[in-house]
Design a protein around this motif. Sequence first.
Motif, short mmCIF file in Angstrom:
data_model
loop_
_atom_site.label_atom_id
_atom_site.label_comp_id
_atom_site.label_asym_id
_atom_site.label_seq_id
_atom_site.Cartn_x
_atom_site.Cartn_y
_atom_site.Cartn_z
N ASP A 21 0.87 -1.18 0.00
CA ASP A 21 0.00 0.00 0.00
C ASP A 21 0.90 1.23 0.00
O ASP A 21 1.51 1.56 1.01
CB ASP A 21 -0.89 -0.02 1.25
N ALA A 23 0.27 4.31 -0.03
CA ALA A 23 -0.15 5.39 0.86
C ALA A 23 0.40 5.19 2.27
O ALA A 23 0.44 6.12 3.06
CB ALA A 23 -1.68 5.48 0.91
N ARG A 24 0.86 3.94 2.53
CA ARG A 24 1.41 3.61 3.86
C ARG A 24 2.74 2.89 3.68
O ARG A 24 3.06 1.94 4.43
CB ARG A 24 0.44 2.69 4.61
N GLU A 27 5.07 2.31 6.72
CA GLU A 27 4.49 1.35 7.65
C GLU A 27 4.58 -0.07 7.10
O GLU A 27 4.86 -1.03 7.85
CB GLU A 27 3.02 1.70 7.91
N GLU A 28 4.34 -0.22 5.80
CA GLU A 28 4.39 -1.53 5.17
C GLU A 28 5.80 -2.13 5.26
O GLU A 28 5.97 -3.31 5.56
CB GLU A 28 3.96 -1.43 3.70
#
Length: 232
Positions: A21, A23-24, A27-28
């Motif tokens: 993802d 957009a993240r 974090e991914e």
Amino acid sequence: MSKSSQADPADKIAPSILSADFARLGEEIHAVEKAGADMIHFDVMDGHFVPNISIGIPVLESVRRMTKLPLDAHLMISEPARYVEAFVKAGANLISVHCEVCTDIPAMAKRIRGLGARASIAINPETDADRVMPFAEHLDMILVMSVHPGFGGQGFIPAALDKLRHIRRELKRRGLSIDVEIDGGVKLDNIADVKAAGANVFVSGSGVFGNPDYRKIMGEMRELIARIPATI
């Protein structure tokens, strides 16, 4: 040179962020690192060598700041010689260039290594492995495409298994201990087969990022490949 009498190279799982993802993205990457990934696979597409455009040097620079894991840059581009230095400077630890656009594999490998990265040559599904094998002693890795490059989420091409067997058999015959990476459609239902055929670096995009629990899915992958003897 990679000639060695050592044991087979260690198994490595390399999640492909093409399926993450975006957009993240930070974090991914942190999530798969915490879950036990060995490398991060970074797919670069130029819209010429493959019919798609993905991500490039600025994103790799950002990813480098996010993780200490090795970055495995797969350059699916028509003029890799123009960009290998920039990718290494941006933080790539390993560079894969396609043999279909590389006229001098030893020279390319020497250049990549001279920049401080590991050198790999990638092979498309329709390309015979023997196009690369004469130059294997110059390489740190051979990457076998098990889908047609350009888009994530494709199904695994079974003929890649025969190519893996041929490559690993030839490497062993010549006393070469280098990584053999498989990229495309690698999931729980086939990862044991590709390990048995000779791969030891497993790129998985949707096979990892398409699951809610990254630690669980990669743990299951490791269990499956650990059951397969590392001899061909």
